[in-house]
Design an enzyme around this catalytic site. Structure first.
Site, PDB file in Angstrom:
ATOM      1  N   LYS A   1       0.806  -1.227   0.000  1.00 62.08           N
ATOM      2  CA  LYS A   1       0.000   0.000   0.000  1.00 62.08           C
ATOM      3  C   LYS A   1       0.843   1.284   0.000  1.00 62.08           C
ATOM      4  CE  LYS A   1      -4.496  -1.393   1.665  1.00 62.08           C
ATOM      5  NZ  LYS A   1      -4.297  -2.841   1.993  1.00 62.08           N
TER       6      LYS A   1
ATOM      7  N   GLU B   1     -10.660   7.358   4.130  1.00 69.00           N
ATOM      8  CA  GLU B   1     -11.400   6.433   4.978  1.00 69.00           C
ATOM      9  C   GLU B   1     -10.560   5.166   5.071  1.00 69.00           C
ATOM     10  OE1 GLU B   1     -11.842   6.657   1.795  1.00 69.00           O
ATOM     11  OE2 GLU B   1     -11.764   4.550   1.199  1.00 69.00           O
TER      12      GLU B   1
ATOM     13  N   SER C   1       1.534  -9.719  -1.232  1.00 69.24           N
ATOM     14  CA  SER C   1       1.231  -8.298  -1.017  1.00 69.24           C
ATOM     15  C   SER C   1       1.638  -7.754   0.346  1.00 69.24           C
ATOM     16  CB  SER C   1      -0.254  -8.045  -1.260  1.00 69.24           C
ATOM     17  OG  SER C   1      -1.053  -8.893  -0.462  1.00 69.24           O
TER      18      SER C   1
HETATM   19  C1  LIG Z   1      -5.113  -3.875   1.557  1.00 67.74           C
HETATM   20  C2  LIG Z   1      -4.410  -5.114   1.267  1.00 67.74           C
HETATM   21  C3  LIG Z   1      -4.792  -5.931   0.175  1.00 67.74           C
HETATM   22  C4  LIG Z   1      -5.990  -5.648  -0.671  1.00 67.74           C
HETATM   23  O1  LIG Z   1      -5.937  -4.489  -1.444  1.00 67.74           O
HETATM   24  P1  LIG Z   1      -5.849  -4.524  -3.026  1.00 67.74           P
HETATM   25  O2  LIG Z   1      -6.141  -3.128  -3.417  1.00 67.74           O
HETATM   26  O3  LIG Z   1      -6.875  -5.501  -3.520  1.00 67.74           O
HETATM   27  O4  LIG Z   1      -4.484  -4.954  -3.368  1.00 67.74           O
HETATM   28  C5  LIG Z   1      -4.050  -7.063  -0.084  1.00 67.74           C
HETATM   29  N1  LIG Z   1      -2.993  -7.407   0.678  1.00 67.74           N
HETATM   30  C6  LIG Z   1      -2.596  -6.651   1.731  1.00 67.74           C
HETATM   31  C7  LIG Z   1      -1.415  -7.090   2.512  1.00 67.74           C
HETATM   32  C8  LIG Z   1      -3.297  -5.485   2.052  1.00 67.74           C
HETATM   33  O5  LIG Z   1      -2.896  -4.742   3.092  1.00 67.74           O
END
Ligand SMILES: *Cc1c(COP(=O)(O)O)cnc(C)c1O
Length: 402
Positions: free
Chosen positions: A96, A118, A383
């Site tokens: 993010k 938000e 992610s």
């Molecule tokens: C917020 C988050 C997501 C989901 O957000 P996307 O916009 O779909 O990528 C996925 N993995 C992690 C670790 C997150 O913090």
């Protein structure tokens, strides 16, 4: 329909449409401010000062490039080849920050003093508060009263980082009310503040802008994968909530002969309220300012959703995902709550990486896929890291059976 190449230059169109998906469906008072953001982004995205500032931040603050790791034990177990793009090693532990730092830099160039957003589970709020601290901007995070109680560690993080938390106290006191509250506050002071959306969702230009900022994941990964293996992966996969980490890694491969799998949370069942697999079970509709595929009830309102991972329990999906899926450029993978937890433990115990529950969905799907495609090279976007999830997992899914 054949997609026009180069894809990233041709999509979306200048009004923010990916085919029929996307656009901007907002109240009249918001049109001007969003236009200002769009114009600034269009200009700055070609400005070398801006580009170099962002490069510097990514390298010296975020710790990019993040590596790719070959998951050798998991690969051996399933008899396939699984590689992980390590966004969990990004500063603050998730992808993010890639777009939050860039959005904050944009705000700084626009002379804004405050960032407003938000947050649901608080992940976006923490990333934005981090960016605000770095740039010396104020940060105002709107969060449902219910979520504030549920996600207390993230609330504490935001406070430590200097953000102001505004509880949304109306209605169900969760994400939807937080969005309304944030927009209201933004409307009161569009001159000094910027709204910063947390995924490839919302009105134009956010789906495009956030994708572009996240595309660093894909471009790094492509180069690294070529260097490691001498070829491109056969398949790339990522979990999808709003879809920013998936678009980030997909972007670099859309023009290539590489299969792309967006993994949706199948939760604990296929009925309304049991999952948040928008592309699998949803239909076309407008929500939060854009047209996409969403999970809605009989009245057309957003349906209740569920996923064990609070970062992906969103009742719609970024318009670009709706478009790419409708064009058959991407495929959908599904992963249940239980499969995600199983992958969470497997990756932790067999590779020494504790993944976020969101990311565990992509890992779980990769494991299933690898068993059936043993000769393919699979690249998973990991992610984020799972520190935020450890208490929940250990309390609800005790170790013995894993
Ligand atoms: C917020 C988050 C997501 C989901 O957000 P996307 O916009 O779909 O990528 C996925 N993995 C992690 C670790 C997150 O913090």
């Amino acid at each position: 329909m054949q997609l026009k190449k180069p894809y990233l230059k041709n999509y979306p169109d200048e009004k923010g449409y990916f085919g029929k998906f996307g656009g901007s469906y907002i109240p009249p008072q918001l049109i001007e401010p969003f236009l200002e953001i769009n114009e600034a982004y269009t200009k700055l995205s070609k400005d070398f000062t801006f580009i170099n500032e962002l490069k510097y931040i990514r390298k010296h603050f975020q710790g990019r490039p993040t590596p790719i790791s070959f998951a050798k034990n998991l690969s051996k177990m399933v008899g396939g080849n699984i590689y992980l793009k390590r966004e969990d090693l990004n500063h603050m532990g998730a992808h993010k920050l890639n777009h939050c730092m860039a959005e904050a830099l944009l705000a700084k160039h626009l002379g804004k003093k405050k960032l407003i957003a938000e947050t649901g589970a608080g992940q976006h709020g923490v990333a934005l508060a981090t960016a605000a601290a770095y740039f010396g901007l104020e940060c105002e995070i709107h969060m449902g009263e219910v979520d504030i109680k549920k996600e207390y560690p993230n609330v504490t993080r935001m406070k430590i980082l200097g953000a102001k938390i505004i509880p949304a106290t109306k209605g169900l006191k969760t994400l939807k009310e937080a969005v309304d509250s944030a927009f209201e506050s933004y409307l009161n002071d569009t001159k000094n503040s910027m709204f910063a959306i947390g995924s490839v969702v919302g009105p134009h230009p956010f789906p495009k802008m956030v994708r572009d900022f996240q595309s660093i994941i894909g471009f790094e990964a492509k180069e690294q994968f070529l260097e490691m293996t001498g070829r491109l992966p056969d398949m790339v996969t990522a979990c999808v909530g709003g879809g920013s980490n998936a678009m980030g890694i997909f972007s670099a491969f859309i023009d290539d002969d590489v299969k792309l799998y967006a993994v949706e949370p199948a939760g604990c069942g296929d009925k309304i309220g049991e999952n948040s697999a928008s592309l699998t079970y949803g239909k076309e509709g407008i929500m939060h300012g854009f047209n996409s595929i969403m999970l809605s009830d009989e009245k057309g309102d957003p349906a209740p959703v569920h996923s064990i991972a609070s970062g992906i329990d969103y009742p719609s999906v970024g318009p670009e995902h709706a478009f790419l899926f409708s064009q058959k450029r991407t495929n959908i993978g599904l992963c249940s709550d239980d499969e995600a937890v199983d992958a969470f433990y497997k990756l932790s115990r067999m590779e020494g990486i504790i993944p976020a529950l969101e990311s565990s969905h992509a890992v779980a799907f990769a494991l299933k896929y690898a068993k059936e495609h043993k000769d393919e090279a699979i690249l998973v976007n990991l992610s984020g890291r799972g520190d935020k999830d450890i208490d929940f997992v250990i309390e609800n899914y005790p170790l013995s059976n894993s």
